[in-house]
Design a protein around this motif. Structure first.
Motif, PDB file in Angstrom:
ATOM      1  N   UNK A 121      -9.163  -8.690  -8.818  1.00 45.73           N
ATOM      2  CA  UNK A 121      -9.162  -7.926  -7.570  1.00 45.73           C
ATOM      3  C   UNK A 121      -9.230  -8.823  -6.351  1.00 45.73           C
ATOM      4  N   UNK A 122     -10.041  -9.881  -6.432  1.00 44.96           N
ATOM      5  CA  UNK A 122     -10.170 -10.821  -5.313  1.00 44.96           C
ATOM      6  C   UNK A 122      -8.832 -11.508  -5.048  1.00 44.96           C
ATOM      7  N   UNK A 123      -8.157 -11.941  -6.109  1.00 43.42           N
ATOM      8  CA  UNK A 123      -6.895 -12.673  -5.945  1.00 43.42           C
ATOM      9  C   UNK A 123      -5.803 -11.753  -5.413  1.00 43.42           C
ATOM     10  N   UNK A 124      -5.773 -10.506  -5.882  1.00 47.44           N
ATOM     11  CA  UNK A 124      -4.785  -9.552  -5.369  1.00 47.44           C
ATOM     12  C   UNK A 124      -5.002  -9.317  -3.877  1.00 47.44           C
ATOM     13  N   UNK A 125      -6.255  -9.205  -3.469  1.00 49.64           N
ATOM     14  CA  UNK A 125      -6.554  -9.000  -2.049  1.00 49.64           C
ATOM     15  C   UNK A 125      -6.129 -10.215  -1.228  1.00 49.64           C
ATOM     16  N   UNK A 126      -6.385 -11.410  -1.727  1.00 49.11           N
ATOM     17  CA  UNK A 126      -6.000 -12.621  -0.992  1.00 49.11           C
ATOM     18  C   UNK A 126      -4.480 -12.711  -0.838  1.00 49.11           C
ATOM     19  N   UNK A 127      -3.755 -12.323  -1.870  1.00 51.62           N
ATOM     20  CA  UNK A 127      -2.298 -12.323  -1.763  1.00 51.62           C
ATOM     21  C   UNK A 127      -1.840 -11.355  -0.677  1.00 51.62           C
ATOM     22  N   UNK A 128      -2.447 -10.170  -0.650  1.00 50.29           N
ATOM     23  CA  UNK A 128      -2.049  -9.172   0.341  1.00 50.29           C
ATOM     24  C   UNK A 128      -2.430  -9.591   1.757  1.00 50.29           C
ATOM     25  N   UNK A 131       0.221 -11.906   2.803  1.00 47.06           N
ATOM     26  CA  UNK A 131       1.439 -11.144   3.063  1.00 47.06           C
ATOM     27  C   UNK A 131       1.351 -10.426   4.411  1.00 47.06           C
ATOM     28  N   UNK A 132       0.172  -9.859   4.720  1.00 49.52           N
ATOM     29  CA  UNK A 132      -0.005  -9.175   6.009  1.00 49.52           C
ATOM     30  C   UNK A 132       0.123 -10.159   7.167  1.00 49.52           C
ATOM     31  N   UNK A 133      -0.454 -11.354   6.988  1.00 44.72           N
ATOM     32  CA  UNK A 133      -0.334 -12.379   8.035  1.00 44.72           C
ATOM     33  C   UNK A 133       1.126 -12.778   8.233  1.00 44.72           C
ATOM     34  N   UNK A 144      10.952 -11.324   1.870  1.00 44.40           N
ATOM     35  CA  UNK A 144      11.469 -12.291   0.906  1.00 44.40           C
ATOM     36  C   UNK A 144      10.396 -12.796  -0.026  1.00 44.40           C
ATOM     37  N   UNK A 145       9.236 -13.135   0.515  1.00 43.46           N
ATOM     38  CA  UNK A 145       8.148 -13.658  -0.308  1.00 43.46           C
ATOM     39  C   UNK A 145       7.615 -12.578  -1.241  1.00 43.46           C
ATOM     40  N   UNK A 146       7.537 -11.342  -0.745  1.00 38.30           N
ATOM     41  CA  UNK A 146       7.003 -10.253  -1.560  1.00 38.30           C
ATOM     42  C   UNK A 146       7.879  -9.989  -2.776  1.00 38.30           C
ATOM     43  N   UNK A 232       4.832   0.331   3.199  1.00 41.26           N
ATOM     44  CA  UNK A 232       3.972   1.170   2.361  1.00 41.26           C
ATOM     45  C   UNK A 232       2.927   0.323   1.644  1.00 41.26           C
ATOM     46  N   UNK A 233       3.328  -0.858   1.199  1.00 45.26           N
ATOM     47  CA  UNK A 233       2.385  -1.738   0.502  1.00 45.26           C
ATOM     48  C   UNK A 233       1.239  -2.164   1.429  1.00 45.26           C
ATOM     49  N   UNK A 234       1.575  -2.487   2.665  1.00 45.59           N
ATOM     50  CA  UNK A 234       0.538  -2.912   3.604  1.00 45.59           C
ATOM     51  C   UNK A 234      -0.355  -1.741   4.015  1.00 45.59           C
ATOM     52  N   UNK A 235       0.206  -0.542   4.074  1.00 42.52           N
ATOM     53  CA  UNK A 235      -0.620   0.644   4.353  1.00 42.52           C
ATOM     54  C   UNK A 235      -1.592   0.888   3.211  1.00 42.52           C
ATOM     55  N   UNK A 236      -1.115   0.727   1.983  1.00 42.19           N
ATOM     56  CA  UNK A 236      -1.999   0.871   0.822  1.00 42.19           C
ATOM     57  C   UNK A 236      -3.060  -0.218   0.807  1.00 42.19           C
TER      58      UNK A 236
END
Length: 325
Positions: A121-128, A131-133, A144-146, A232-236
């Motif tokens: 869960x921690x690693x998934x959050x760090x990836x997101x 991605x948000x940045x 592209x990265x996503x 949608x991914x960033x909203x989630x």
């Protein structure tokens, strides 16, 4: 010599600090590692202490996970898993995962599996977060990265900060699958990781993850690498992880003034942020760069801040009295 003495007379803990410090020496690292492994379980507490001490040299810390994995003991796996929540350095975290993978131990013990699941869960959050940045800086690059197209093709000629954030996101994504491989069948997990990078196989990889992962693991992993549109991914991510989307200026400022300066890549992200401030003439952030020149402790950041401040109307360059003398 110490290894032979340990084999003959038993391990002597007085040698441990010196042997651990020699892990930073390229010529002696292999021999020091073999000697530490010869100490067996008695070396694990000291190795663990040095590995998790942020004041220790980074290359010593990065060499310790493999050293621990050479000690064939249940305590080795326990020490490595318990240390997963410690490092802010992604390279060290990857070394921990590689060491755990090389042990070939099934992590069936409930408490250990729970720790690994928490880190998923921690690693998934760090990836997101990465991605948000990236989305705040360049939406096309984030798309592209996503989709796993990687930083090189997406960022040919791109801004420095964008390249660094893409690399950070890719590292988090790799570590995410490294964690999954510890508690699921590692072969299919890494096959899915590679298939996600192939547009013709991506849907099959996501279907495999959807069918194979359990409970919260599925929830957080698909939130990170699923096929939802980026918006949608960033909203989630905001609902599920509390990751608020910020403006471009706020994102650049965040990396100019990192909360955790001990993170290994924080100085490079700060330099990337200053590059963005300078090349795009973000005048609102000139004062932050000038302030950084007065407060930075990293010499690379300090030199860059002085260079940018000089060209953006900052005060005269700070003098070092000792150097002038």
């Amino acid at each position: 010599a110490i290894q032979r003495r340990a084999a003959r007379d038993g391990p002597n803990p007085l040698y441990l600090p010196k042997l651990i410090s020699l892990l930073a020496n390229r010529r002696l690292k292999h021999d020091a590692r073999e000697a530490l492994a010869a100490f067996g379980e008695t070396a694990i507490p000291a190795l663990r202490l040095f590995m998790n001490d942020p004041e220790e040299p980074l290359w010593v810390r990065r060499a310790i996970p493999k050293t621990i994995s050479l000690i064939e003991s249940p305590l080795a796996a326990e020490a490595l898993v318990d240390s997963l929540d410690g490092p802010s350095d992604m390279f060290l975290r990857r070394k921990l995962l590689e060491a755990l993978d090389s042990l070939g131990v099934a992590h069936e013990e409930p408490a250990r599996r729970q720790k690994i699941r928490r880190e998923i869960g921690v690693e998934a959050k760090r990836y997101l977060i990465a991605l948000a940045d990236l989305h705040a800086l360049n939406r096309a690059a984030a798309v592209g990265v996503d989709h796993f197209s990687g930083p090189q093709p997406v960022f040919a000629g791109g801004a420095l900060l964008e390249q660094l954030l893409a690399e950070r996101g890719a590292d988090h994504r790799t570590n995410l699958f490294g964690l999954l491989a510890l508690i699921y069948d590692r072969g299919p997990i890494w096959d899915a990781f590679r298939s996600l990078q192939n547009p013709s196989l991506r849907a099959h990889a996501l279907e495999f993850l959807d069918c194979s992962l359990e409970g919260e693991d599925k929830n957080v992993v698909l939130a990170a690498v699923g096929d939802a549109p980026l918006a949608d991914k960033l909203s989630r991510a905001e609902r599920q992880f509390g990751i608020a989307r910020a403006s471009k200026i706020a994102t650049v400022l965040k990396h100019l003034s990192p909360r955790d300066e001990r993170t290994a890549d924080a100085p490079y992200l700060a330099v990337g942020a200053m590059h963005t401030v300078f090349t795009e003439s973000i005048t609102d952030l000139y004062p932050a760069v000038h302030s950084l020149r007065a407060t930075a402790t990293d010499p690379f950041v300090l030199e860059t801040a002085a260079w940018v401040a000089q060209r953006t109307g900052g005060p005269p360059e700070r003098q070092d009295n000792d150097a002038r003398l």
